[in-house]
Scaffold this motif. Structure first.
Motif, mmCIF file in Angstrom:
data_model
loop_
_atom_site.group_PDB
_atom_site.id
_atom_site.type_symbol
_atom_site.label_atom_id
_atom_site.label_comp_id
_atom_site.label_asym_id
_atom_site.label_seq_id
_atom_site.Cartn_x
_atom_site.Cartn_y
_atom_site.Cartn_z
ATOM 1 N N VAL A 41 0.937 -1.195 -0.077
ATOM 2 C CA VAL A 41 -0.018 0.098 0.055
ATOM 3 C C VAL A 41 0.702 1.467 0.030
ATOM 4 O O VAL A 41 0.653 2.246 -0.565
ATOM 5 N N MET A 42 1.879 1.449 0.675
ATOM 6 C CA MET A 42 2.875 2.516 0.877
ATOM 7 C C MET A 42 3.628 2.721 -0.289
ATOM 8 O O MET A 42 3.758 3.774 -0.884
ATOM 9 N N SER A 44 2.506 1.513 -3.412
ATOM 10 C CA SER A 44 1.558 2.339 -4.548
ATOM 11 C C SER A 44 1.205 3.604 -4.244
ATOM 12 O O SER A 44 0.966 4.293 -5.293
ATOM 13 N N MET A 45 1.336 4.341 -3.092
ATOM 14 C CA MET A 45 0.991 5.306 -2.716
ATOM 15 C C MET A 45 2.079 6.459 -3.513
ATOM 16 O O MET A 45 2.063 7.565 -3.792
ATOM 17 N N LYS A 49 0.803 7.826 -11.501
ATOM 18 C CA LYS A 49 -0.731 7.086 -11.781
ATOM 19 C C LYS A 49 -0.081 6.075 -12.779
ATOM 20 O O LYS A 49 -0.620 4.941 -12.981
ATOM 21 N N ARG A 52 1.488 3.053 -11.098
ATOM 22 C CA ARG A 52 0.503 2.536 -10.346
ATOM 23 C C ARG A 52 -0.120 1.509 -11.161
ATOM 24 O O ARG A 52 -0.500 0.232 -10.702
#
Length: 111
Positions: A41-42, A44-45, A49, A52
């Motif tokens: 999650v980190m 991907s943040m 874009k 991702r």
């Protein structure tokens, strides 16, 4: 039966209470899974874009399965970190699980 045990039974709370090698193993594997999910999650943040989108196309099923395992292990995380009654997982098991999970993740990160 103790009143405290009876109250947990009526609330349908899991009873962990004692330290065993099995509890340590399950807690360590659950901590590794939680660390992996938080890491994904980190990561991907922090991506842009376009990257991702490509990342989630190739890793979508892995992220979903890891998230499902984290959701299934919520009672265990609750017993590790939140509960304060006698039925929680002992602090020694929590410390062992966190240290082992950090060690294993560090070793695999360095490889």
């Amino acid at each position: 039966m103790d009143n405290d045990v009876q109250a947990r039974y009526e609330k349908e709370m899991m009873e962990f209470g004692v330290s065993s090698p099995l509890t340590t193993t399950v807690a360590t594997i659950s901590m590794l899974n939680l660390m992996c999910f938080v890491g994904v999650v980190m990561k991907s943040m922090l991506m842009n874009k376009v990257t991702r989108g490509v990342y989630y196309e190739t890793m979508a099923i892995h992220v979903v399965l890891c998230g499902a395992l984290v959701a299934l292990n919520m009672p265990l995380y609750w017993a590790l970190f939140v509960r304060k009654d006698k039925g929680k997982i002992p602090d020694s098991v929590t410390v062992k699980a966190v240290v082992l999970a950090l060690f294993i993740s560090t070793v695999f990160f360095l490889l």
